[in-house]
Design a protein around this motif. Structure first.
Motif, PDB file in Angstrom:
ATOM      1  N   GLY A 140      63.553  16.673  66.613  1.00  0.00           N
ATOM      2  CA  GLY A 140      63.611  14.879  65.932  1.00  0.00           C
ATOM      3  C   GLY A 140      62.256  15.034  65.386  1.00  0.00           C
ATOM      4  N   ARG A 141      62.252  13.008  65.301  1.00  0.00           N
ATOM      5  CA  ARG A 141      61.057  12.730  64.709  1.00  0.00           C
ATOM      6  C   ARG A 141      60.936  11.854  65.570  1.00  0.00           C
ATOM      7  NH1 ARG A 141      64.140  11.182  58.835  1.00  0.00           N
ATOM      8  NH2 ARG A 141      65.017  13.897  58.278  1.00  0.00           N
ATOM      9  N   VAL A 142      60.983  11.670  66.863  1.00  0.00           N
ATOM     10  CA  VAL A 142      60.237  10.689  67.576  1.00  0.00           C
ATOM     11  C   VAL A 142      59.316  12.234  69.112  1.00  0.00           C
ATOM     12  CG1 VAL A 142      61.365   9.230  67.037  1.00  0.00           C
ATOM     13  CG2 VAL A 142      62.693  10.930  69.081  1.00  0.00           C
ATOM     14  N   GLU A 167      62.459  22.128  56.816  1.00  0.00           N
ATOM     15  CA  GLU A 167      61.668  20.940  56.725  1.00  0.00           C
ATOM     16  C   GLU A 167      61.006  21.352  57.904  1.00  0.00           C
ATOM     17  OE1 GLU A 167      65.058  18.583  56.411  1.00  0.00           O
ATOM     18  OE2 GLU A 167      65.100  18.871  54.318  1.00  0.00           O
ATOM     19  N   VAL A 168      59.929  19.879  58.082  1.00  0.00           N
ATOM     20  CA  VAL A 168      58.878  20.084  59.591  1.00  0.00           C
ATOM     21  C   VAL A 168      58.518  18.368  59.972  1.00  0.00           C
ATOM     22  CG1 VAL A 168      56.771  20.831  58.059  1.00  0.00           C
ATOM     23  CG2 VAL A 168      57.041  20.237  61.020  1.00  0.00           C
ATOM     24  N   SER A 169      58.758  17.751  60.442  1.00  0.00           N
ATOM     25  CA  SER A 169      58.741  16.745  61.129  1.00  0.00           C
ATOM     26  C   SER A 169      57.394  16.554  62.194  1.00  0.00           C
ATOM     27  CB  SER A 169      59.792  16.083  62.018  1.00  0.00           C
ATOM     28  OG  SER A 169      60.562  15.362  60.927  1.00  0.00           O
ATOM     29  N   LEU A 170      56.278  15.932  61.708  1.00  0.00           N
ATOM     30  CA  LEU A 170      55.059  15.207  62.311  1.00  0.00           C
ATOM     31  C   LEU A 170      54.511  14.309  62.574  1.00  0.00           C
ATOM     32  CD1 LEU A 170      53.268  17.677  59.204  1.00  0.00           C
ATOM     33  CD2 LEU A 170      53.836  19.055  61.264  1.00  0.00           C
ATOM     34  N   LYS A 171      53.866  13.840  63.966  1.00  0.00           N
ATOM     35  CA  LYS A 171      53.101  12.858  64.141  1.00  0.00           C
ATOM     36  C   LYS A 171      51.339  13.096  62.923  1.00  0.00           C
ATOM     37  CE  LYS A 171      50.873  10.774  68.135  1.00  0.00           C
ATOM     38  NZ  LYS A 171      50.341  11.466  69.121  1.00  0.00           N
ATOM     39  N   VAL A 172      51.673  11.929  62.703  1.00  0.00           N
ATOM     40  CA  VAL A 172      50.456  12.095  61.865  1.00  0.00           C
ATOM     41  C   VAL A 172      49.434  10.440  62.460  1.00  0.00           C
ATOM     42  CG1 VAL A 172      51.578  12.445  60.208  1.00  0.00           C
ATOM     43  CG2 VAL A 172      51.058   9.795  59.910  1.00  0.00           C
TER      44      VAL A 172
END
Length: 359
Positions: A140-142, A167-172
């Protein structure tokens, strides 16, 4: 249009599966040198590009796989944030710009990896298309979103053998307030000892690299912490422009060390491993864990030396790939790889043989 790109991906994958053909997933082509075989008709991911979501307050960005890596970094830099694993672009090896999907699929991290973590540590979720043409989402995104097997992180470093990263969700992370690079002259064994000794102390070390008698150490963090660390370590302070050029050269392999046509090996060993008695020149990174070796020694000799030290070795670039690029897998690990490939790509359509000949 993104919808048209997805439709073309699905049609290409299903046609290949039906016709017994293979597809080669490719973004900018900057990592074409990396891995084993390049087989099949190119499936160009760049048509599926763009920012999906970005919340600077939550330190999370979601982008489509075909988005240029430089564009992602530009968007983050505007908010003084970064991809902390410092993925290399390797622009010199491609005809067009590297993509974020390719960066995640390659799983390569730059100098900051020793302090911040690897690519997979920042992957929160992926949307992918498997070898059946199915559109799947994992994670997910968390940060705390994983239940069961963490498929999203398995995609990091899989070189497209399991699916196309849509698509990829990444922590920055925020950019550091201050940075400084120090240089020390010392022999290789002393440099390895120093990197381990300093790494055990509460110092804001974000990168280290040793080659040809010089050890470079980068400090990153609060201004006061960086200033205090500089006073503690001593050494010669390197100018910001020169330091930036040096770390970029290590990250992108444009540093003079990487020049020449000798095969380039990547050895991962315990950080305290003494200098390996191998033919060639060596650049030591990541506090001693990563050893880049420019050598014409036999693959068996290099791999045996790495294994004796408790690590492994891969032929990163150049040389004869017939002996295998990646270190041979233990039987149990090989079975896991084969079962994952069979589950996500049962027809062997996607990047077949890119990691190992059999899958």
């Amino acid at each position: 249009m993104p919808a048209d790109a997805l439709r073309s991906f699905t049609e290409a994958i299903r046609a290949a599966a039906t016709g017994g053909k293979r597809l080669r997933i490719r973004g900018g082509g900057t990592k074409d040198f990396y891995g084993q075989a390049l087989e099949g008709e190119i499936l160009d991911t760049r048509a599926y590009a763009g920012l999906v979501a970005y919340d600077p307050t939550k330190l999370v960005i979601t982008v489509r796989g075909g988005t240029p890596l430089a564009e992602v970094e530009r968007v983050l830099a505007e908010r003084r944030q970064m991809l902390a694993f410092e993925p290399p672009h390797f622009a010199q090896f491609g005809s067009v710009a590297a993509t974020i999907g390719g960066a995640v699929a390659a799983g390569l991290s730059g100098p900051r990896r020793v302090a911040a973590g690897a690519v997979r540590d920042f992957v929160l979720g992926v949307r992918m298309m498997d070898g059946r043409g199915a559109d799947l989402t994992f994670g997910g995104r968390v940060m705390k979103n994983v239940a069961g097997y963490d498929v999203s992180r398995v995609m990091a470093g899989a070189l497209g053998t399991l699916g196309v990263i849509l698509e990829v969700s990444l922590k920055v992370l925020p950019l550091p307030v201050a940075e400084a690079t120090l240089k020390f002259e010392m022999p290789r064994d002393k440099a390895i000892e120093a990197m381990n000794r300093w790494g055990a102390k509460p110092l804001p070390i974000s990168a280290s690299a040793y080659a040809d008698g010089d050890l470079g150490v980068r400090l990153s963090g609060a201004a006061a912490a960086v200033k205090e660390a500089c006073a503690t370590l001593g050494g010669e302070r390197v100018g910001d422009v020169e330091a930036g050029r040096f770390w970029t050269g290590v990250r992108e392999q444009t540093d003079p060390f990487f020049d020449g046509d000798e095969p380039l090996w990547r050895l991962s060993v315990p950080s305290t491993t003494p200098p390996l008695a191998l033919e060639g020149r060596e650049l030591v990174e990541w506090g001693g864990h990563l050893r880049w070796l420019k050598s014409r020694a036999e693959a068996r000799t290099i791999r045996e030396a790495a294994a004796r030290a408790g690590g492994h070795a891969m032929l990163f670039r150049g040389g004869d790939k017939s002996a295998g690029v990646f270190h041979p897998l233990a039987p149990a690990l090989a079975r896991i790889h084969q079962r994952l490939k069979a589950e996500f790509d049962p027809h062997g359509v996607l990047n077949r043989g890119r990691m190992y000949p059999d899958f």
